[in-house]
Write a protein that holds these residues in place. Sequence first.
Motif, PDB file in Angstrom:
ATOM      1  N   ASN A   1     -15.272   5.986  -2.140  1.00 29.13           N
ATOM      2  CA  ASN A   1     -15.343   5.118  -3.321  1.00 29.13           C
ATOM      3  C   ASN A   1     -16.521   5.466  -4.230  1.00 29.13           C
ATOM      4  OD1 ASN A   1     -17.457   4.160  -1.808  1.00 29.13           O
ATOM      5  ND2 ASN A   1     -16.658   2.076  -1.586  1.00 29.13           N
TER       6      ASN A   1
ATOM      7  N   ASP B   1     -10.820   7.025   5.647  1.00 29.45           N
ATOM      8  CA  ASP B   1      -9.697   6.202   5.191  1.00 29.45           C
ATOM      9  C   ASP B   1      -9.612   6.340   3.679  1.00 29.45           C
ATOM     10  OD1 ASP B   1      -7.658   4.400   4.976  1.00 29.45           O
ATOM     11  OD2 ASP B   1      -8.984   2.644   4.973  1.00 29.45           O
TER      12      ASP B   1
ATOM     13  N   PRO C   1      -7.511   5.163   0.713  1.00 25.96           N
ATOM     14  CA  PRO C   1      -6.435   4.252   0.277  1.00 25.96           C
ATOM     15  C   PRO C   1      -5.460   4.953  -0.656  1.00 25.96           C
ATOM     16  CG  PRO C   1      -8.601   3.220   0.073  1.00 25.96           C
ATOM     17  CD  PRO C   1      -8.844   4.663   0.375  1.00 25.96           C
ATOM     18  N   SER C   2      -4.195   4.759  -0.398  1.00 28.25           N
ATOM     19  CA  SER C   2      -3.176   5.441  -1.190  1.00 28.25           C
ATOM     20  C   SER C   2      -3.077   4.890  -2.600  1.00 28.25           C
ATOM     21  CB  SER C   2      -1.810   5.334  -0.499  1.00 28.25           C
ATOM     22  OG  SER C   2      -1.473   3.974  -0.299  1.00 28.25           O
TER      23      SER C   2
END
Length: 680
Positions: free
Chosen positions: A40, A136, A138-139
């Motif tokens: 992010n 991870d 996020p799609s």
Amino acid sequence: MDSEHTSFDVHGNRISGPTQFAGTQNNYYSASPASTPPPNTWTTVERADPLAFGVHRPRWQEGQQFLHPYVTRDVDARVRPLIARLRRTGGFLVLTGDSTAGKSRCAFEAMRAELVGCRVWAPPRTADLRPLASMDLPSVEGWALWLDDVEDYVRDDGLEPALLSGLVNQGVVILATLRDEQADRFQRRNSSRGSQEAPYASLTNLGARVLNMAEQIHLDRMWSRAELSRAKEVDDPGLEEALRHRGDYGIAEYLGAGPALLDEMNRACRAGGNQRGHAYVRAAVDLHRAGLLEIPFAAIEKLHLTYLKRIPGPRPEPAAEAFTWATRVHYGATGMINPVGVDSVAWKPFDYLVEHFSQGEQPVHRDTWDIVRRYVRHDLHLYLVGVLAAAFGEDDVAESIWCPLANSGNADALFRLALLRSRQGNPAESEALLHRAADLGHEDAPYGLGVLLRDQGRLQECEIQWQRAAVDGHAEAAYHLSRLMHDQGRNAESEMWLRAAAEHGLGEALHTLGVLLAQRKQYRESERWLWEAVHQRIDGAEEFLESVIRLREITQDVEDLRNEARNGDWDAAFALAELLTSLDELKEAEHWWHRAAHAGHSEAALRYGCLLSIVRGEHEVGEPWLRLAANSGNVEATYCLGLNLGMQKRMRESLQLITLAARDGHPDAVDHLRNGSNPS
């Protein structure tokens, strides 16, 4: 004045060490592998800085922007739709080309156009990429990994097949550039069908395996007419000058100042020039080629003395003047040696110069290796320096690097040392080292051990090692295991391992499987594998694929004609027989000639009669079929019937028919009468 300094470069590397700011700058640095930042925090594509992402700053012209307006390249028609597709599916695209062909700019502009809203990370060259596998992502957001000069990332803790596959499965778009010389090195094992005769050359070639997983598009440094035409329509002083003066160079090459910098560097070693500056640049180039990608200036200063001794003439310029000349921005574009990061505590040479001195495999000066080793901090980096030394033929340097690493249990060093011992004619020590590397989990060691055992005729032990490697997904092991079993007549097992190797993308296996399937007339499946082999530029694959496509089309024609013939179309039956003859399917061809002839087809009757009379010598059996064709007015049949009767000693009838064929203009009949040949 000394100061203790710690900072971060644009990629996140921690750089530290005392820096002297008087005269020549002596920089001592240590760059730890950068940690992978949380996804992010990655920058958005819209905010990505082209210069930080590797786009060359062009030579400056008054009135121009810091980058020239982008001129659409011909390959954009392929690159951009592909990136748009990869955004939906994940995937890996590599743009190949010369150093200043415009690869980075082309990829960057395509990324900005097609990946709007995505987050992108351009990792530093020393980054450990393994944490990406467990992140991870996020799609909801799109993700991209930017790898300019991807060869610098190909290593066990960087870009390797398992990580690459995992990223693609998560939908990540990996965009990379690769210079042609590096692409050639990666693909060298696939350049010849005989490459398996020297399997050691590619055992640890991660680059070849990584590149096999990529969509590759080549960008030519020389612009096409269409590209030059589009450039002329752009109002930009730099582009206008490039169009006027490009000469033998590509537009991007000229704009990037590569040729001008090389020429200035070569002129600098003349009397009264920048001789020490020239030596600085040559030292930086060799240090980079030897594996020191971010170079402390102290290393350049140490090595440059070696080059300075080679330059005749008066006393060279002072060090401070030489440093300024080598590092200043020339033509508003780039320095010959450029800072890495914002604090100028590490340096790298302009890649156009590196590429120039890498052409023709010019050697690295031996003094370089000791200096490089002094500044390498990590075992993996040191191991790779040994690999480079071996590639330059410096086996003693490589051995001195790998031996301590091997003694400490480094599997890669054990494996490379084993290969070196094998080349030195010491198979016993090589075998022992390979066993140790295999026990430590080195993925190529069981395969290498199998090669060694095969060469000694120990085929049973060889099979055990290759099977061990093949089960773990080693493509070369599966392929050579397949060949071993084929030679032993174990065809079912051989095909199983051949398919395993092909499914892992090994070029030789793709080609061999395609040939095998074509021999079975399984043309569609053969095409599938051969297309992959062509994609990998396997010698002979494209030509064989073309022949398979023709055979598949012929096979389809045969099936269509067969269906029509079965429905009573005797022209189709005749055409089918002719096509089958070209495929050496004579038995079925005879069947259809006979059926069509029986239905009154004159051409089929001629072919069937000739088969019986001339090929088989059954003159009496063939006579009625030839007569049927002759009675329909077929001149060829009249002549052949005359020959048939001559073979039966019915000379008067024979002569009458041959004379009749001659009157109708049959050339062989005319020659027959002129020469007075006996039809019998």
